[in-house]
Scaffold this active site. Structure first.
Site, PDB file in Angstrom:
ATOM      1  N   TYR A  17       0.858  -1.187   0.000  1.00 60.64           N
ATOM      2  CA  TYR A  17       0.000   0.000   0.000  1.00 60.64           C
ATOM      3  C   TYR A  17       0.893   1.235   0.000  1.00 60.64           C
ATOM      4  CZ  TYR A  17      -3.423   3.477   1.646  1.00 60.64           C
ATOM      5  OH  TYR A  17      -4.233   4.581   1.772  1.00 60.64           O
ATOM      6  N   ASP A  29       9.309   3.165  -0.352  1.00 63.32           N
ATOM      7  CA  ASP A  29       8.271   3.785   0.449  1.00 63.32           C
ATOM      8  C   ASP A  29       8.486   3.343   1.895  1.00 63.32           C
ATOM      9  OD1 ASP A  29       6.058   4.607   1.793  1.00 63.32           O
ATOM     10  OD2 ASP A  29       4.597   3.709   0.426  1.00 63.32           O
ATOM     11  N   LYS A  74       4.172   9.110   8.825  1.00 63.64           N
ATOM     12  CA  LYS A  74       3.915   8.501  10.136  1.00 63.64           C
ATOM     13  C   LYS A  74       4.868   9.001  11.239  1.00 63.64           C
ATOM     14  CE  LYS A  74       1.000   4.997   8.307  1.00 63.64           C
ATOM     15  NZ  LYS A  74       1.045   4.220   7.094  1.00 63.64           N
TER      16      LYS A  74
HETATM   17  C1  PLP Z   1       0.395   4.687   5.711  1.00 65.25           C
HETATM   18  C2  PLP Z   1       1.159   4.488   4.486  1.00 65.25           C
HETATM   19  C3  PLP Z   1       1.036   5.355   3.382  1.00 65.25           C
HETATM   20  C4  PLP Z   1       0.018   6.457   3.336  1.00 65.25           C
HETATM   21  O1  PLP Z   1       0.237   7.423   4.302  1.00 65.25           O
HETATM   22  P1  PLP Z   1      -0.991   8.366   4.733  1.00 65.25           P
HETATM   23  O2  PLP Z   1      -0.344   9.336   5.686  1.00 65.25           O
HETATM   24  O3  PLP Z   1      -1.994   7.483   5.367  1.00 65.25           O
HETATM   25  O4  PLP Z   1      -1.484   9.024   3.511  1.00 65.25           O
HETATM   26  C5  PLP Z   1       1.857   5.162   2.300  1.00 65.25           C
HETATM   27  N1  PLP Z   1       2.750   4.171   2.280  1.00 65.25           N
HETATM   28  C6  PLP Z   1       2.898   3.318   3.313  1.00 65.25           C
HETATM   29  C7  PLP Z   1       3.934   2.249   3.242  1.00 65.25           C
HETATM   30  C8  PLP Z   1       2.096   3.441   4.442  1.00 65.25           C
HETATM   31  O5  PLP Z   1       2.224   2.562   5.440  1.00 65.25           O
END
Ligand code: PLP
Length: 427
Positions: A144, A239, A267
């Site tokens: 994701y 990511d 995060k």
């Molecule tokens: C949570 C997450 C996102 C998205 O971040 P948001 O702040 O919720 O938009 C993207 N990539 C990864 C790996 C994530 O865990």
């Protein structure tokens, strides 16, 4: 499960907000029942509107690695509030957080801050496409990367290589540029590259996937990705929105010794306030406006409160024994859970990455989304409900990571294991 006041508020909420929540996974749909509405949190504990106390293993889905209301972070935010909450002009705070970030991630020469992980990955994609002059991207099924159109795509039926939109409203003409590969399977990546050798701008991969549950990269997988990108002239985007400060101070790229072209963060880097970031090699980053032609912007980007929370959080994470403590707490919990599952005859597979982990109710090893999907979600649902009743607040889905933080005490772990022992009985 949300009863009492939580259930009452939910009744009202669903009339005003779709599903009653502002992010779908909060709705407890995967496990049944309604969500808890939260009134406050402190340290390792979270309290619902009925005053029930829970040991919190969601930690706002990762950010609260220090625990809730850390005195130093809170004090800094309170002080910042009185200096103004947003200016729409640069501040020194942004430079300070950039310094901390670049020091933590030597692969990055420059960084740009945004307000969410979604913005970070979306912008990194645009930059990769602009820089390479190509449209195609390769992602992995089960990874994701936020909810932007190009990334909200996974292969419809296993073998499909052409992107099929995962959500109505995602433009098919855009989704067709998203190619899905199988995690931990380099051959599936090579096959796409060979079919479209000049069309792929980048491969995007989670540092360590946490969004299909934690799934560890096999030996050589990430290095192999980097090599394939090099061979076909594509960029590697790691990511690390989730893994960045969770695995260690410096993320999966430090542990697996990978030098990605671009990295996405989020995060933890905002310490509980909205911050995302993307960065990488100078020659790529300088393509961004206003130094280059690739447009990207944000009214609240680099917000002073959010920068303050991020700076204080990263400073505290630089303490010498911080990660040792996190690993120790995490491992004691995971080992305890494994022991209980074994004793109770419940087949599980666990995967641990630093301070996050998943217990899959599965007999088979989990290396990809296909494997993860085979886990027993009904069993998970029962386990989750029993744990919640015992005061343990776990992510409400089998396909999420459990987050351990510095505020979790030995007593918390003991109480959690005691609850798990009962919850796994007869599963
Ligand atoms: C949570 C997450 C996102 C998205 O971040 P948001 O702040 O919720 O938009 C993207 N990539 C990864 C790996 C994530 O865990």
């Amino acid at each position: 499960m949300g009863t009492g006041r939580s259930a009452q508020i939910l009744k009202k909420a669903v009339k005003l907000i779709p599903g009653g929540v502002n992010s779908p996974v909060r709705a407890f749909k995967a496990v049944g029942g309604g969500p808890l509405f939260i009134s406050r949190a402190k340290g390792s504990k979270i309290y619902d509107v009925d005053g029930n106390e829970y040991i919190d293993y969601i930690g706002s889905w990762g950010p609260m690695i220090l625990g809730h209301v850390h005195p130093k972070v809170s004090a800094a935010i309170k002080k910042a509030v009185d200096r103004g909450t947003s200016y729409g002009a640069p501040t020194e705070l942004e430079v300070t957080l950039a310094e901390h970030t670049l020091k933590a991630f030597p692969s990055m020469d420059m960084v740009r801050f945004v307000s969410s992980g979604t913005e970070a990955t979306m912008s990194a994609l645009r930059l990769a496409r602009a820089y390479t002059g190509r449209d195609g991207i390769i992602k992995f099924e089960g990874c994701y990367h936020g909810h932007s159109d190009s990334l909200l795509v996974k292969a419809g039926s296993g073998a499909a290589t052409l992107g099929v939109p995962d959500s109505p409203g995602v433009v098919a003409d855009l989704a067709k540029h998203t190619y899905n590969a199988t995690y931990n399977d380099l051959a599936s990546v090579r096959a796409i590259f060979e079919k479209k050798p000049k069309a792929i701008a980048c491969v995007i991969v989670e540092g360590v996937p946490g969004n299909m549950g934690v799934v560890l990269p096999k030996e050589g997988f990430l290095k192999g990705l980097k090599a394939l990108c090099k061979e076909f002239g594509a960029l590697l985007i790691m990511d690390e929105v989730m893994s960045g400060f969770r695995l260690c101070y410096g993320g999966a790229q430090k542990i697996y010794k990978i030098d990605p072209d671009l990295t996405c963060l989020g995060k933890v880097i905002g310490g509980g306030l909205p911050v995302g970031g993307f960065g990488g090699k100078r020659k790529i980053m300088e393509q961004l406006a206003p130094s280059g032609p690739v447009y990207q912007a944000g009214t609240l980007s680099g917000n002073p409160l959010a920068m303050t929370a991020g700076i204080e959080t990263l400073k505290l994470l630089q303490g010498k024994t911080v990660y040792e403590k996190l690993y120790k707490t995490t491992n004691s919990l995971v080992e305890g859970l494994e022991e209980i599952a074994k004793r109770r005859g419940v087949p599980v597979r666990t995967a641990v990455a630093g301070s996050m982990f998943t217990v899959f109710f599965s007999e088979r090893p989990i290396a990809s989304w296909k494997d993860a999907r085979g886990a027993d979600t009904a069993k998970f649902g029962k386990y989750f409900t029993r744990m919640l009743k015992a005061g343990i607040y776990l992510p409400p889905s089998q396909f999420e990571a459990v987050f351990v933080g510095l505020a979790h005490t030995g007593k918390d772990i003991a109480k959690t294991l005691e609850a798990a022992d009962k919850a796994m009985k007869g599963l």
